[in-house]
Design a protein around this motif. Structure first.
Motif, PDB file in Angstrom:
ATOM      1  N   ASP A  72      28.744 -18.162  32.534  1.00 17.27           N
ATOM      2  CA  ASP A  72      27.690 -17.661  33.413  1.00 17.27           C
ATOM      3  C   ASP A  72      26.709 -16.823  32.596  1.00 17.27           C
ATOM      4  N   ILE A  73      25.416 -17.169  32.654  1.00 20.36           N
ATOM      5  CA  ILE A  73      24.420 -16.394  31.911  1.00 20.36           C
ATOM      6  C   ILE A  73      23.875 -15.213  32.713  1.00 20.36           C
ATOM      7  N   GLU A  79      19.037 -13.420  26.387  1.00 23.16           N
ATOM      8  CA  GLU A  79      19.645 -13.846  25.122  1.00 23.16           C
ATOM      9  C   GLU A  79      19.314 -15.288  24.759  1.00 23.16           C
ATOM     10  N   TYR A  80      18.653 -16.019  25.648  1.00 21.18           N
ATOM     11  CA  TYR A  80      18.430 -17.448  25.434  1.00 21.18           C
ATOM     12  C   TYR A  80      16.939 -17.762  25.369  1.00 21.18           C
ATOM     13  N   GLN A  84      15.664 -21.559  20.306  1.00 12.93           N
ATOM     14  CA  GLN A  84      17.038 -21.468  19.819  1.00 12.93           C
ATOM     15  C   GLN A  84      18.032 -22.269  20.652  1.00 12.93           C
ATOM     16  N   ASN A  85      17.807 -22.347  21.943  1.00  8.79           N
ATOM     17  CA  ASN A  85      18.813 -22.925  22.849  1.00  8.79           C
ATOM     18  C   ASN A  85      18.304 -24.081  23.696  1.00  8.79           C
ATOM     19  N   ALA A  86      16.981 -24.289  23.715  1.00  9.31           N
ATOM     20  CA  ALA A  86      16.313 -25.327  24.510  1.00  9.31           C
ATOM     21  C   ALA A  86      16.335 -25.029  26.004  1.00  9.31           C
ATOM     22  N   ASN A 202      24.017 -25.303  25.532  1.00 13.96           N
ATOM     23  CA  ASN A 202      23.297 -24.742  24.406  1.00 13.96           C
ATOM     24  C   ASN A 202      23.021 -25.892  23.443  1.00 13.96           C
ATOM     25  N   SER A 203      21.760 -26.231  23.266  1.00 15.70           N
ATOM     26  CA  SER A 203      21.405 -27.422  22.507  1.00 15.70           C
ATOM     27  C   SER A 203      21.995 -27.431  21.101  1.00 15.70           C
ATOM     28  N   ALA A 204      22.071 -26.252  20.482  1.00 16.07           N
ATOM     29  CA  ALA A 204      22.591 -26.180  19.112  1.00 16.07           C
ATOM     30  C   ALA A 204      24.041 -26.607  19.017  1.00 16.07           C
ATOM     31  N   SER A 205      24.764 -26.621  20.148  1.00 19.92           N
ATOM     32  CA  SER A 205      26.185 -26.987  20.134  1.00 19.92           C
ATOM     33  C   SER A 205      26.422 -28.476  20.369  1.00 19.92           C
ATOM     34  N   VAL A 206      25.342 -29.227  20.551  1.00 20.46           N
ATOM     35  CA  VAL A 206      25.459 -30.664  20.843  1.00 20.46           C
ATOM     36  C   VAL A 206      24.874 -31.457  19.682  1.00 20.46           C
ATOM     37  N   PRO A 207      25.698 -32.153  18.901  1.00 17.60           N
ATOM     38  CA  PRO A 207      25.185 -32.882  17.737  1.00 17.60           C
ATOM     39  C   PRO A 207      24.398 -34.114  18.153  1.00 17.60           C
TER      40      PRO A 207
END
Length: 290
Positions: A72-73, A79-80, A84-86, A202-207
């Motif tokens: 939950d944000i 922070e997003y 950085q996170n899309a 979080n876009s950075a966590s999806v290759p």
């Protein structure tokens, strides 16, 4: 501004009783999300936006449900960021002059200018906005559009460029030389969300290898969306009790940032009680330049 409203694939939903008496639901939750499963015959995946031709399925690929913990944000909104996170979360947005969200022409007249201003004020560097469509979704069995419960991204690199050329043909060559993005502006329209909240990764966590291009077949042309395979390390979020004065900006493509593509999906929150209010929401899709 655009005058096009595009049909989205309808996903069957369980019924939700339109009464709201359940306690506020917030905090991390573990549930199942529906990820991509390839066609069994190895063919290129597709889906039809309208009714498919006789003898063709609406889509030729499946889904596999995977247990996922969604954070939950709420309380951590700042922070997003898009870069950085899309995605980014905006609070305390003024009340819209559009109240009903039931008439497309009224939405374009009243709500589109508000969305354009919101993007210009909150997307650093933006200097030109073109809103090309919107979808109103209602979590009721007879709704024209319902929440989509498959993990997806609305655009890919090829379809984003095609969007620019399709909607702004006279300016496309020049606009494509600079930065261009596709951003969805998402909000509820009937008060705080109690059922089928929106999850976003979080876009950075999806290759990149988790993304699969899907032919998105309209009656007059073929676009492309992206389905998403589950991979280890994906970081999923939602915004509990998101209300009418809040907005999510979901970046689907950014030609200057490879992380500018956010997988998202509606999900069934197991904590939503039988009296949870059916979700109603609108998403407006924008080409953002600069």
């Amino acid at each position: 501004m655009a005058t096009q409203t595009e049909t989205q694939t309808i996903t069957s939903l369980p019924s939700v009783t339109p009464l709201s008496t359940d306690a506020v639901v917030s905090g991390a939750v573990t549930t199942h999300l529906n990820f991509y499963e390839p066609p069994s015959d190895g063919s290129k995946p597709f889906n039809y936006v309208e009714s498919p031709p006789e003898g063709q399925p609406e889509r030729n690929y499946g889904t596999v449900d995977v247990p996922v913990t969604i954070q939950d944000i709420r309380g951590h909104e700042t922070e997003y960021t898009l870069d950085q996170n899309a995605f980014t979360a905006l609070k305390n947005v003024p009340q819209s002059t559009e109240r009903d969200f039931s008439d497309d022409d009224s939405i374009k007249k009243n709500y589109y200018p508000e969305v354009e201003k919101l993007l210009l004020d909150n997307v650093p560097g933006s200097n030109k906005i073109f809103l090309f469509d919107h979808t109103v979704r209602r979590a009721s069995p007879n709704a024209h559009r319902t929440p989509v419960t498959r993990v997806h991204i609305d655009q890919t690199a090829s379809s984003a460029e095609a969007r620019v050329r399709h909607h702004l043909p006279d300016e496309a060559d020049e606009l494509l030389q600079g930065r261009y993005r596709i951003i969805n502006v998402w909000r509820p329209i009937n008060g705080a969300v109690e059922s089928f909240p929106l999850a976003f990764a979080n876009s950075a966590s999806v290759p990149d290898e988790a993304l699969v291009g899907i032919e998105h077949r309209y009656p007059d042309r073929t676009g492309e969306t992206a389905a998403v395979k589950h991979t280890d390390g994906q970081n999923w979020c939602y915004w509990s009790q998101m209300d009418d004065n809040e907005r999510l900006l979901l970046e689907c493509f950014d030609n200057e940032n490879g992380r500018g593509r956010v997988p998202h999906t509606a999900f069934e929150d197991p904590r939503s009680g039988p009296n949870a209010k059916p979700r109603e929401s609108i998403e407006v899709r924008a080409l953002v330049f600069g």
